[in-house]
Enzyme design. Structure first.
Site, PDB file in Angstrom:
ATOM      1  N   SER A  34       0.854  -1.184   0.000  1.00 53.97           N
ATOM      2  CA  SER A  34       0.000   0.000   0.000  1.00 53.97           C
ATOM      3  C   SER A  34       0.890   1.235   0.000  1.00 53.97           C
ATOM      4  O   SER A  34       2.037   1.178   0.459  1.00 53.97           O
ATOM      5  CB  SER A  34      -0.887   0.010   1.249  1.00 53.97           C
ATOM      6  OG  SER A  34      -1.491   1.274   1.451  1.00 53.97           O
ATOM      7  N   TYR A  60      -2.658  -0.335  10.208  1.00 53.11           N
ATOM      8  CA  TYR A  60      -2.659  -0.746   8.812  1.00 53.11           C
ATOM      9  C   TYR A  60      -1.334  -0.390   8.145  1.00 53.11           C
ATOM     10  O   TYR A  60      -0.733  -1.215   7.441  1.00 53.11           O
ATOM     11  CB  TYR A  60      -3.816  -0.074   8.083  1.00 53.11           C
ATOM     12  CG  TYR A  60      -3.896  -0.424   6.616  1.00 53.11           C
ATOM     13  CD1 TYR A  60      -4.393  -1.658   6.213  1.00 53.11           C
ATOM     14  CD2 TYR A  60      -3.497   0.487   5.634  1.00 53.11           C
ATOM     15  CE1 TYR A  60      -4.478  -1.984   4.867  1.00 53.11           C
ATOM     16  CE2 TYR A  60      -3.579   0.170   4.295  1.00 53.11           C
ATOM     17  CZ  TYR A  60      -4.070  -1.068   3.911  1.00 53.11           C
ATOM     18  OH  TYR A  60      -4.143  -1.385   2.574  1.00 53.11           O
TER      19      TYR A  60
END
Length: 259
Positions: A143, A156
């Site tokens: 990501s 995250y």
């Protein structure tokens, strides 16, 4: 669109039943691959498999909790006993919204189990077969949060940072065995998760929030799952045989053009 031939390739895709994973499953199957989907949600994933089969592709679902190493090993060994094991795409992952104060120990444990241990388990299970073959490709879904600070994404971001460094380690350790390892780092992608998040947290304001989130990408919109899958199709192909140990942001200019 570029055409890649995966006719003799066996591909394992984790979390292949929805969002980016669904796009990956359909894209690789339509290119001739023998697709094996590892997903916890059996019913939804079976719908994806059925659609692939209806179009003449090859796909099979294996209900799997990627955080369970024995379960992963058993499934991978079963696949590898009947097929080559050419490509592993670690796509399964879960999200979390919150800074460190908004991240409980149980939140942290849950994200670790899926986003880090799940990736480790799948690579750990696949590497021996790839070594035996003398070739293989591992593609991890990281990501932009791996490399840039994003508000309220503490846990995250941490887990995706680990995915990124795992990518570099695998590429370094197994280059002499003919195994390539890369990662893709998307920015915001329009998936069912995004729609569910908006409807849950901003009832009555869905359209406004969708537009607001879209405009956080300099290009002015979110990515489409199929765009991520198209990059994956290239990176796992023989045409990308000189690429390893590299992360590929696909972010609508987010990293370089924001700020």
């Amino acid at each position: 669109m570029a055409s890649y031939n995966y006719k003799d390739k066996t591909v394992i895709i984790t979390g292949g039943g929805s969002g980016i994973g669904e796009a990956l499953s359909k894209k690789f199957a339509s290119s001739g691959a023998n697709v094996h989907i590892l997903d916890f949600q059996l019913e939804k994933t079976q719908e994806v498999v059925d659609e692939v089969l209806e179009k003449g592709g090859r796909a099979q679902v294996h209900q799997c909790d990627v955080s369970n190493q024995e379960q992963v090993k058993e499934i991978v060994q079963g696949i590898a006993s009947k097929n080559s094991l050419d490509i592993l795409i670690n796509n399964a992952g879960i999200a979390h919204v919150g800074n460190i104060e908004g991240t409980s120990e149980s939140d942290m444990d849950k994200l670790y189990q899926v986003n880090i241990k799940g990736v480790y388990n799948c690579i750990y299970a696949c590497i021996p077969k790839m070594k035996e073959q003398g070739n293989g490709v591992v593609l991890n879904m990281a990501s932009i949060a791996s490399t840039v600070g994003i508000s309220d994404r503490f846990a995250y971001s941490m887990t995706k940072g680990a995915v990124l460094t795992m990518t570099y380690s695998i590429a370094k350790d197994y280059i002499d065995h003919g195994i390539r390892c890369n990662s893709i780092s998307p920015a915001r992608v329009h998936t069912p998760f995004v729609d569910n998040f908006i409807s849950k947290n901003y009832p009555g304001e869905e359209k406004e929030m969708f537009e607001k989130l879209s405009k956080t990408q300099p290009i002015g919109r979110m990515a489409k799952p199929d765009e991520i899958a198209s990059l994956a199709l290239y990176l796992c192909s023989d045409e990308a045989s000189f690429i390893t140990g590299t992360d590929f942001p696909i972010d609508g200019g987010f990293i370089k053009l924001n700020g």
